[in-house]
Motif scaffolding. Structure first.
Motif, PDB file in Angstrom:
ATOM      1  N   MET A 110       0.795  -1.227   0.000  1.00 56.08           N
ATOM      2  CA  MET A 110       0.000   0.000   0.000  1.00 56.08           C
ATOM      3  C   MET A 110       0.829   1.280   0.000  1.00 56.08           C
ATOM      4  SD  MET A 110      -2.917  -1.278  -0.376  1.00 56.08           S
ATOM      5  CE  MET A 110      -3.944   0.161  -0.263  1.00 56.08           C
ATOM      6  N   ARG A 120       3.251   7.469  -1.250  1.00 57.61           N
ATOM      7  CA  ARG A 120       2.011   6.735  -0.971  1.00 57.61           C
ATOM      8  C   ARG A 120       0.965   7.031  -2.046  1.00 57.61           C
ATOM      9  NH1 ARG A 120       0.097   4.228   3.520  1.00 57.61           N
ATOM     10  NH2 ARG A 120       1.838   4.993   4.760  1.00 57.61           N
ATOM     11  N   THR A 143      -0.901   9.189   5.341  1.00 64.18           N
ATOM     12  CA  THR A 143      -1.592   7.917   5.587  1.00 64.18           C
ATOM     13  C   THR A 143      -3.095   8.123   5.646  1.00 64.18           C
ATOM     14  OG1 THR A 143       0.308   7.021   6.779  1.00 64.18           O
ATOM     15  CG2 THR A 143      -1.818   5.984   7.199  1.00 64.18           C
ATOM     16  N   THR A 191      -5.494   6.928   2.628  1.00 65.38           N
ATOM     17  CA  THR A 191      -6.414   5.861   3.025  1.00 65.38           C
ATOM     18  C   THR A 191      -7.821   6.213   2.568  1.00 65.38           C
ATOM     19  OG1 THR A 191      -5.065   5.166   4.895  1.00 65.38           O
ATOM     20  CG2 THR A 191      -7.395   4.594   4.974  1.00 65.38           C
ATOM     21  N   LEU A 202     -10.002   3.762  -0.040  1.00 63.11           N
ATOM     22  CA  LEU A 202     -11.091   2.970   0.539  1.00 63.11           C
ATOM     23  C   LEU A 202     -11.928   2.246  -0.514  1.00 63.11           C
ATOM     24  CD1 LEU A 202     -12.366   5.082   3.565  1.00 63.11           C
ATOM     25  CD2 LEU A 202     -11.111   2.916   3.600  1.00 63.11           C
ATOM     26  N   LEU A 241      -9.800  -0.811  -1.933  1.00 63.74           N
ATOM     27  CA  LEU A 241      -9.437  -1.935  -1.081  1.00 63.74           C
ATOM     28  C   LEU A 241     -10.298  -3.190  -1.236  1.00 63.74           C
ATOM     29  CD1 LEU A 241      -8.487   0.005   2.143  1.00 63.74           C
ATOM     30  CD2 LEU A 241      -6.959  -1.331   0.710  1.00 63.74           C
ATOM     31  N   THR A 275      -7.910  -4.854   3.215  1.00 65.50           N
ATOM     32  CA  THR A 275      -8.884  -3.932   3.784  1.00 65.50           C
ATOM     33  C   THR A 275      -8.741  -3.908   5.296  1.00 65.50           C
ATOM     34  OG1 THR A 275     -10.390  -4.404   1.962  1.00 65.50           O
ATOM     35  CG2 THR A 275     -11.341  -3.356   3.903  1.00 65.50           C
ATOM     36  N   VAL A 318      -5.280  -2.217   6.346  1.00 67.42           N
ATOM     37  CA  VAL A 318      -5.240  -0.756   6.201  1.00 67.42           C
ATOM     38  C   VAL A 318      -6.160  -0.089   7.224  1.00 67.42           C
ATOM     39  CG1 VAL A 318      -5.770   1.177   4.656  1.00 67.42           C
ATOM     40  CG2 VAL A 318      -4.496  -0.794   3.813  1.00 67.42           C
ATOM     41  N   GLN A 344      -4.442  -0.283  10.538  1.00 68.43           N
ATOM     42  CA  GLN A 344      -3.354   0.691  10.686  1.00 68.43           C
ATOM     43  C   GLN A 344      -3.882   2.061  11.086  1.00 68.43           C
ATOM     44  OE1 GLN A 344      -0.788   0.957   7.256  1.00 68.43           O
ATOM     45  NE2 GLN A 344      -0.544  -1.255   7.157  1.00 68.43           N
ATOM     46  N   ASN A 345      -5.097   2.361  10.661  1.00 66.20           N
ATOM     47  CA  ASN A 345      -5.689   3.654  11.001  1.00 66.20           C
ATOM     48  C   ASN A 345      -6.540   3.587  12.257  1.00 66.20           C
ATOM     49  OD1 ASN A 345      -5.137   5.702   8.663  1.00 66.20           O
ATOM     50  ND2 ASN A 345      -5.427   3.715   7.723  1.00 66.20           N
TER      51      ASN A 345
END
Length: 195
Positions: A10, A47, A90, A94, A98, A101, A109, A112, A115-116
């Protein structure tokens, strides 16, 4: 490495990434005209380019034996500025990814979003512990134990996978994460449009 199993790393970090010229040429106009909320954006280009590649149907891979050099911050101020840029990037990308994903893979999905969402849940836990300290005069023992256990499990898995005990030392990053990076990530989320 886990994301590469699905052909969708990603974020291909700037100093470590290589792209096919033909793929880059296809996306160059979109890449050069990077906007967020109607304003030009001048951070997180690595990114952003990775997300553009994935949206165009290209695979992004991880090469474990590749070697690259990069410049890292040597003091707290530059480190925090770097982390602020990375957090904004990020969050912003992201949001852009979305819709992408679910078409890639369920694990991606979850990864990620985790991670958030992970820092958000850690922030809520930390705030709840601080509220308990202010109201009750103490923090429940299980709060500290849970954070310590999660940290040690994560670091132990990394140490075992890498066959390198130095990864246990990464557990020292937890207080830095709680007291420095979580507030910084909250600030980043509130100032996503700032360059």
């Amino acid at each position: 490495a886990a994301q590469a199993r699905f052909g969708a790393v990603m974020c291909c970090c700037g100093p470590c990434a290589m792209y096919r010229r033909s793929a880059l040429t296809l996306l160059l106009d979109q890449y050069e005209a990077q906007f967020f909320r109607g304003k030009p954006s001048d951070f997180g280009e690595d990114r952003h380019l990775t997300i553009l590649m994935l949206k165009a149907g290209f695979r992004t891979e991880y090469v474990p034996d590749a070697i690259a050099a990069t410049v890292v911050p040597h003091s707290l101020g530059p480190y925090l500025r770097q982390q602020l840029r990375w957090a904004r990037s990020t969050f912003r990308d992201t949001f852009l990814a979305l819709r992408l994903l679910p078409g890639l893979d369920g694990y991606l999905t979850l990864d990620v979003i985790g991670q958030n969402l992970g820092p958000f849940l850690l922030a809520i836990s930390t705030l709840a512990a601080l509220a308990q300290l202010l109201i009750g005069g103490s923090i429940p023992w299980w709060t500290g134990l849970t954070i310590a256990a999660m940290t040690m499990v994560r670091c132990s898995v990394a140490a075992l996978r890498a066959r390198d005990l130095r990864f246990i030392g990464f557990s020292l990053h937890t207080p830095i994460n709680i007291f420095l990076l979580l507030p910084l990530k909250a600030y980043a989320l509130c100032t996503l449009s700032n360059s």
